[in-house]
Design a protein around this motif. Structure first.
Motif, mmCIF file in Angstrom:
data_model
loop_
_atom_site.group_PDB
_atom_site.id
_atom_site.type_symbol
_atom_site.label_atom_id
_atom_site.label_comp_id
_atom_site.label_asym_id
_atom_site.label_seq_id
_atom_site.Cartn_x
_atom_site.Cartn_y
_atom_site.Cartn_z
ATOM 1 N N GLY A 177 -18.426 -1.439 -26.992
ATOM 2 C CA GLY A 177 -18.534 -0.303 -27.893
ATOM 3 C C GLY A 177 -19.717 0.598 -27.631
ATOM 4 O O GLY A 177 -20.714 0.227 -27.008
ATOM 5 N N ASN A 206 -18.723 2.644 -33.165
ATOM 6 C CA ASN A 206 -18.828 3.662 -34.210
ATOM 7 C C ASN A 206 -19.182 5.033 -33.643
ATOM 8 O O ASN A 206 -18.717 6.066 -34.136
ATOM 9 C CB ASN A 206 -19.847 3.239 -35.266
ATOM 10 C CG ASN A 206 -21.230 2.965 -34.701
ATOM 11 O OD1 ASN A 206 -21.392 2.041 -33.906
ATOM 12 N ND2 ASN A 206 -22.219 3.740 -35.090
ATOM 13 N N HIS A 247 -15.915 6.325 -31.572
ATOM 14 C CA HIS A 247 -14.699 5.858 -32.230
ATOM 15 C C HIS A 247 -13.474 6.673 -31.799
ATOM 16 O O HIS A 247 -13.574 7.836 -31.419
ATOM 17 C CB HIS A 247 -14.857 5.903 -33.753
ATOM 18 C CG HIS A 247 -15.145 7.274 -34.302
ATOM 19 N ND1 HIS A 247 -16.411 7.808 -34.353
ATOM 20 C CD2 HIS A 247 -14.321 8.216 -34.806
ATOM 21 C CE1 HIS A 247 -16.369 9.014 -34.878
ATOM 22 N NE2 HIS A 247 -15.104 9.295 -35.161
ATOM 23 N N ARG A 282 -6.471 -0.648 -34.276
ATOM 24 C CA ARG A 282 -7.330 -0.779 -35.457
ATOM 25 C C ARG A 282 -7.492 -2.240 -35.871
ATOM 26 O O ARG A 282 -8.472 -2.596 -36.526
ATOM 27 C CB ARG A 282 -6.739 0.003 -36.635
ATOM 28 C CG ARG A 282 -6.641 1.505 -36.407
ATOM 29 C CD ARG A 282 -5.858 2.163 -37.546
ATOM 30 N NE ARG A 282 -5.610 3.569 -37.308
ATOM 31 C CZ ARG A 282 -6.353 4.564 -37.765
ATOM 32 N NH1 ARG A 282 -7.413 4.282 -38.493
ATOM 33 N NH2 ARG A 282 -6.045 5.820 -37.506
ATOM 34 N N SER A 330 -10.875 -1.603 -31.978
ATOM 35 C CA SER A 330 -11.762 -0.444 -31.872
ATOM 36 C C SER A 330 -11.978 0.220 -33.228
ATOM 37 O O SER A 330 -11.141 0.112 -34.137
ATOM 38 C CB SER A 330 -11.177 0.574 -30.888
ATOM 39 O OG SER A 330 -11.272 0.111 -29.557
ATOM 40 N N TYR A 331 -13.083 0.919 -33.330
ATOM 41 C CA TYR A 331 -13.352 1.756 -34.499
ATOM 42 C C TYR A 331 -12.466 3.000 -34.427
ATOM 43 O O TYR A 331 -12.315 3.608 -33.372
ATOM 44 C CB TYR A 331 -14.812 2.195 -34.514
ATOM 45 C CG TYR A 331 -15.799 1.187 -35.039
ATOM 46 C CD1 TYR A 331 -16.566 1.459 -36.163
ATOM 47 C CD2 TYR A 331 -15.983 -0.035 -34.404
ATOM 48 C CE1 TYR A 331 -17.510 0.551 -36.644
ATOM 49 C CE2 TYR A 331 -16.909 -0.960 -34.869
ATOM 50 C CZ TYR A 331 -17.663 -0.664 -35.987
ATOM 51 O OH TYR A 331 -18.591 -1.567 -36.453
ATOM 52 N N TRP A 332 -11.952 3.391 -35.593
ATOM 53 C CA TRP A 332 -11.227 4.659 -35.726
ATOM 54 C C TRP A 332 -11.936 5.591 -36.697
ATOM 55 O O TRP A 332 -11.451 6.655 -37.028
ATOM 56 C CB TRP A 332 -9.789 4.396 -36.163
ATOM 57 C CG TRP A 332 -8.910 3.952 -35.014
ATOM 58 C CD1 TRP A 332 -8.867 2.719 -34.446
ATOM 59 C CD2 TRP A 332 -7.987 4.761 -34.290
ATOM 60 N NE1 TRP A 332 -7.976 2.692 -33.410
ATOM 61 C CE2 TRP A 332 -7.406 3.934 -33.292
ATOM 62 C CE3 TRP A 332 -7.586 6.091 -34.380
ATOM 63 C CZ2 TRP A 332 -6.450 4.404 -32.386
ATOM 64 C CZ3 TRP A 332 -6.624 6.559 -33.493
ATOM 65 C CH2 TRP A 332 -6.068 5.719 -32.508
ATOM 66 N N ARG A 392 -16.330 6.404 -38.250
ATOM 67 C CA ARG A 392 -17.741 6.176 -37.936
ATOM 68 C C ARG A 392 -18.286 4.941 -38.645
ATOM 69 O O ARG A 392 -19.161 4.254 -38.140
ATOM 70 C CB ARG A 392 -18.549 7.422 -38.340
ATOM 71 C CG ARG A 392 -20.011 7.404 -37.926
ATOM 72 C CD ARG A 392 -20.173 7.460 -36.432
ATOM 73 N NE ARG A 392 -21.559 7.340 -36.020
ATOM 74 C CZ ARG A 392 -22.344 8.369 -35.688
ATOM 75 N NH1 ARG A 392 -21.851 9.606 -35.713
ATOM 76 N NH2 ARG A 392 -23.573 8.175 -35.316
ATOM 77 N N HIS A 420 -21.512 -1.032 -40.623
ATOM 78 C CA HIS A 420 -20.732 -1.181 -39.393
ATOM 79 C C HIS A 420 -20.325 -2.634 -39.206
ATOM 80 O O HIS A 420 -20.871 -3.362 -38.379
ATOM 81 C CB HIS A 420 -21.538 -0.680 -38.196
ATOM 82 C CG HIS A 420 -22.073 0.706 -38.384
ATOM 83 N ND1 HIS A 420 -23.342 0.946 -38.877
ATOM 84 C CD2 HIS A 420 -21.500 1.919 -38.188
ATOM 85 C CE1 HIS A 420 -23.534 2.256 -38.964
ATOM 86 N NE2 HIS A 420 -22.435 2.868 -38.561
#
Length: 345
Positions: free
Chosen positions: A52, A85, A88, A107, A125-127, A129, A159
């Motif tokens: 990330g 984040n 994202h 997600r 993964s982040y979608w 922030r 986070h």
């Protein structure tokens, strides 16, 4: 199975923006990442895990093409990555790779099985922030005869909070973390943050690099490898009221060279200084990458004179007791002298 674990590359970031070296540091983030790819080849690793914040902000299509081109220089290693984040997923960029790159972009937790390496890699993964809910409490590996690796980005309230003790017993062979910028081994050979590959601001002192791991039936070893081109250093320098301005500059210069002139410095001056000296650090700022010079802990005046005048009172007692601890003495003298006009210089 051999791997390199890195995170928080922050391609596109410009550390110390506004400083004379900030543009140079932006380029060095890219060049250090390119060196990491070369290092992965030299280590003959099976995987490069990127946990990330590879980019400082959600990447454009062109930035993804550049990443694809760089990762295409890997000889044998497969890249498995997640978005954090900062970078994202937005749905606006095409996360398509021609090189041997695998993005765990869902997600929710998903996994990839690599039969040649007998390895399963998990992640999501982040979608957005921020993700404030805990997402790793109930994760478990699949019932597959393989090495099971979890890629996870988070560790603070905004986070994905992580209960490390609970996650420790989840059944994964290795938990590769990202988001925290200082290297941390949470559990030896099992769970770790590599930290940012290059330090990004003056709070990120100390060494930065990546984690090198090897997992076989006989052993499991995870090692931190320093790799950054520069690091932020805190330099505490003691000066005396008998020093001239030139001697003070040379003392600072000598200490910075000793600590590594290539580094970035936060300087704190301690001790005593002649009140008639007017210091100008322009030449030192030109010569070194100095983030700040803190003079708040200096006492202006003649140490011996102050001591002789006050050796029988509280000030003298404090000076005698703390004479071998310049920082504590500077704090104490500043407090004591500021309370009595008689002793101010």
């Amino acid at each position: 199975m051999k791997f390199i674990h890195a995170a928080d590359i922050h391609l596109g970031a410009e550390p110390d923006k506004g400083k004379s070296w900030s543009g140079e540091r932006k380029k060095e983030i890219y060049s250090t990442f390119e060196r990491l790819i070369q290092e992965t080849n030299e280590q003959k690793a099976d995987f490069l895990f990127l946990c990330g914040d590879i980019f400082h902000k959600p990447p454009t299509t062109q930035e993804l093409r550049e990443l694809d081109y760089m990762l295409g220089k890997l000889h044998t290693a497969k890249t498995v990555m997640i978005a954090g984040n900062h970078d994202h997923m937005t749905g606006q960029s095409a996360y398509e790779f021609c090189s041997d790159v695998y993005l765990l972009g869902d997600r929710e937790l998903s996994y990839l099985f690599f039969p040649d390496e007998k390895t399963c890699v998990y992640g999501f993964s982040y979608w957005e922030r921020e993700i404030r809910e805990e997402r790793f409490r109930d994760v478990k590996p699949q019932d597959i005869d393989a090495v099971h690796v979890l890629l996870a980005h988070g560790g603070d309230a905004g986070h994905i909070p992580i209960d490390y003790e609970h996650l420790k017993w989840s059944g994964f062979d290795y938990i590769a973390l990202g988001h925290i910028h200082k290297p941390q081994i949470i559990y030896e050979d099992l769970m770790a943050y590599p930290g940012s590959l290059e330090p990004l601001d003056a709070t990120e002192t100390g060494q930065h690099g990546y984690l090198l791991g090897e997992i076989t039936e006989e052993k499991q070893i995870i090692t931190f490898v320093p790799f950054a081109q520069r690091c932020y250093q805190e330099a505490e320098i003691v000066i005396y009221d008998t020093m001239s301005a030139g001697e003070i500059y040379d003392t600072i210069r000598t200490e910075l060279i000793r600590m590594g002139a290539e580094n970035l410095f936060q300087i704190r001056l301690l001790g005593y200084i002649d009140p008639d000296i007017q210091l100008d650090f322009a030449d030192l700022y030109d010569e070194f990458r100095i983030v700040s010079i803190d003079m708040d802990h200096l006492t202006y005046g003649d140490y011996d004179e102050i001591y002789e005048t006050n050796k029988d009172n509280l000030i003298g007692i404090v000076m005698e007791k703390l004479k071998d601890n310049p920082e504590a003495l500077s704090y104490a003298m500043k407090a004591l002298l500021s309370t009595t006009d008689e002793f101010r210089k």
